[in-house]
Write an enzyme that holds these catalytic residues in place. Structure first.
Site, PDB file in Angstrom:
ATOM      1  CB  CYS A  11      18.963  -7.403  14.887  1.00  0.00           C
ATOM      2  SG  CYS A  11      17.477  -6.409  15.100  1.00  0.00           S
TER       3      CYS A  11
ATOM      4  N   GLY B 165       1.987   9.197  -6.824  1.00  0.00           N
ATOM      5  CA  GLY B 165       1.713   8.202  -7.877  1.00  0.00           C
ATOM      6  C   GLY B 165       2.465   6.925  -7.576  1.00  0.00           C
TER       7      GLY B 165
ATOM      8  CG  HIS C  71      13.780  -8.645  13.036  1.00  0.00           C
ATOM      9  ND1 HIS C  71      15.075  -8.519  13.486  1.00  0.00           N
ATOM     10  CD2 HIS C  71      13.858  -8.865  11.689  1.00  0.00           C
ATOM     11  CE1 HIS C  71      15.902  -8.671  12.473  1.00  0.00           C
ATOM     12  NE2 HIS C  71      15.203  -8.888  11.367  1.00  0.00           N
TER      13      HIS C  71
ATOM     14  CG  ASP D  62      -1.168   9.782   2.037  1.00  0.00           C
ATOM     15  OD1 ASP D  62      -1.064  10.861   1.426  1.00  0.00           O
ATOM     16  OD2 ASP D  62      -1.119   8.675   1.476  1.00  0.00           O
ATOM     17  CB  SER D  63      -3.873  14.037   0.939  1.00  0.00           C
ATOM     18  OG  SER D  63      -3.607  13.269  -0.219  1.00  0.00           O
ATOM     19  N   GLY D  64      -5.318  11.121   1.260  1.00  0.00           N
ATOM     20  CA  GLY D  64      -6.462  10.383   0.727  1.00  0.00           C
ATOM     21  C   GLY D  64      -6.461  10.387  -0.799  1.00  0.00           C
ATOM     22  N   GLY D  65      -5.528  11.130  -1.399  1.00  0.00           N
ATOM     23  CA  GLY D  65      -5.410  11.159  -2.861  1.00  0.00           C
ATOM     24  C   GLY D  65      -5.104   9.782  -3.434  1.00  0.00           C
TER      25      GLY D  65
ATOM     26  CB  CYS E 272      17.394  -9.858  17.546  1.00  0.00           C
ATOM     27  SG  CYS E 272      16.729 -10.083  15.890  1.00  0.00           S
TER      28      CYS E 272
ATOM     29  CG  ASP F  74      -2.113  13.466  -4.281  1.00  0.00           C
ATOM     30  OD1 ASP F  74      -2.842  13.215  -3.289  1.00  0.00           O
ATOM     31  OD2 ASP F  74      -1.295  12.652  -4.735  1.00  0.00           O
TER      32      ASP F  74
ATOM     33  CG  ASP G  66       4.701   6.180   3.154  1.00  0.00           C
ATOM     34  OD1 ASP G  66       5.000   6.945   2.232  1.00  0.00           O
ATOM     35  OD2 ASP G  66       3.690   5.449   3.137  1.00  0.00           O
TER      36      ASP G  66
ATOM     37  CB  CYS H 258      14.836  -5.539  17.417  1.00  0.00           C
ATOM     38  SG  CYS H 258      14.544  -7.280  17.071  1.00  0.00           S
TER      39      CYS H 258
HETATM   40 ZN   LIG Z   1      15.893  -7.946  15.383  1.00  0.00          ZN
END
Ligand SMILES: [Zn+2]
Length: 349
Positions: free
Chosen positions: A305, A213, A336, A76-79, A310, A132, A263, A307
């Site tokens: 799940c 924004g 998780h 990311d730019s830092g804007g 789990c 930006d 993100d 993961c």
């Molecule tokens: Zn999980």
């Protein structure tokens, strides 16, 4: 778009990338990310500079080599920090045509469009974001207009610098791999300004476009209409990145509008606050794992799940780790929640 190809990497879209602000997704390692099918992370340029990490990162081969994360890395730019740290607290610096002056904790940095791109190239990022002039949607129209005009001028400087530095000549087997560069559309809540910004960026020409924004208003309400409109003025044959959008219901809505990259800090931050995401019918719910009712619960967080958490541990075990303030709790909870987000994206792949 169903896939995104960057040099020798291909990922499925839509994709959710957790934030690795300082180069690490808090509490988990890169092997955890790989195991839970996390296809990318977002690192922050401002923090690479402020932490004075960029020289080390560069010397050690870039963020991929430094973190041992082989997936996609967006820088990311830092804007956004210009908005959160300066627009909201002018004592921390100022925003000028040259770039953003940060005067924070004894650090003085001029983050110019050129330094912004230079830092991201040195970091070895796969997707580079233009600097930006990020605004809060509550700011006056006049401010939003100035921000759009500056964002487009800075984007041109970013693109010119990027083109100069990534002109590797004729492609050979050993030639450097060129990252992608995305423009960020500003304009607050004004459709006219969002269109003006998108048109200015499209004219310069980028590999992808992002909604910039804050995507929620002062009451926390998601700004559906302007987020939807902004997607409509971005090219359909390029990735559309909804920056900072992270609630599952907002992501689903954005996917309908055509966005395919996301993100947010939510899944990792929520994990550290004992809030775990589980699917519930067509929606989801939270399991507040610190609640006493899980003290002796031998079930996994979610039976569906796959993961590491789990498939290996019970709710009771996690409850006890949190109660004892064992750092392992943060890792297992984060694992998780990250898998929940990769599973959420799979519903649309
Ligand atoms: Zn999980």
């Amino acid at each position: 778009m169903k896939k995104l190809k960057i040099n020798d990497k291909i990922i499925r879209l839509p994709a959710f990338f957790p934030d690795a602000t300082h180069g690490a997704v808090k509490s988990v390692g890169s092997l955890d990310l790989i195991r839970e099918n996390v296809s990318g992370i977002v690192v922050n340029t401002y923090h690479l500079l402020v932490d004075k990490n960029i020289e080390t990162v560069k010397k050690l081969g870039g963020v991929h080599e430094f973190t041992k994360f082989p997936g996609i890395i967006i820088t990311d730019s830092g804007g956004f920090q210009a908005m959160s740290l300066i627009r909201r607290s002018p004592g921390n610096g100022k925003i000028t045509e040259d770039g953003v002056y940060f005067h924070i904790n004894g650090n003085k940095i001029l983050l110019s469009p050129e330094l912004c791109i230079k830092t991201q190239l040195e970091a070895g990022s796969d997707i580079i974001m233009c600097l930006d002039d990020c605004t809060d949607p509550a700011e006056a129209h006049k401010e939003q207009k100035l921000s759009v005009e500056r964002t487009v001028r800075w984007a041109k400087r970013c693109k010119d610098y990027f083109d100069r530095k990534t002109n590797f000549g004729r492609k050979t087997k050993n030639s450097k791999k060129k990252p992608l560069i995305f423009g960020i559309v500003q304009g607050g809540s004004s459709k006219k300004l969002r269109k003006e910004c998108a048109d200015g960026l499209i004219k310069i020409g980028f590999d992808g476009y992002a909604y910039g924004g804050w995507p929620v208003d002062g009451t926390g309400k998601f700004l559906s209409e302007i987020v939807k409109f902004t997607a409509s003025v971005m090219p359909d044959d390029k990735p559309k990145y909804a920056m900072g959008v992270g609630k599952p219901q907002d992501i689903k809505e954005c996917i309908r509008y055509g966005y395919n990259l996301f993100d947010c800090v939510l899944p990792t931050r929520d994990a550290r606050h004992e809030r775990l995401y589980v699917f519930s019918g067509r929606s989801y719910k939270f399991i507040y794992i610190g609640s006493g009712k899980y003290k002796k619960d031998n079930k996994p967080i979610s039976g569906k799940c796959k993961c590491e958490t789990c498939t290996s541990y019970s709710r009771a075990y996690l409850y006890n780790l949190f109660k004892n303030k064992d750092p392992l709790a943060l890792r297992l909870a984060t694992i998780h929640n990250l898998r929940f987000y990769t599973d959420l994206m799979k519903l649309f792949n």
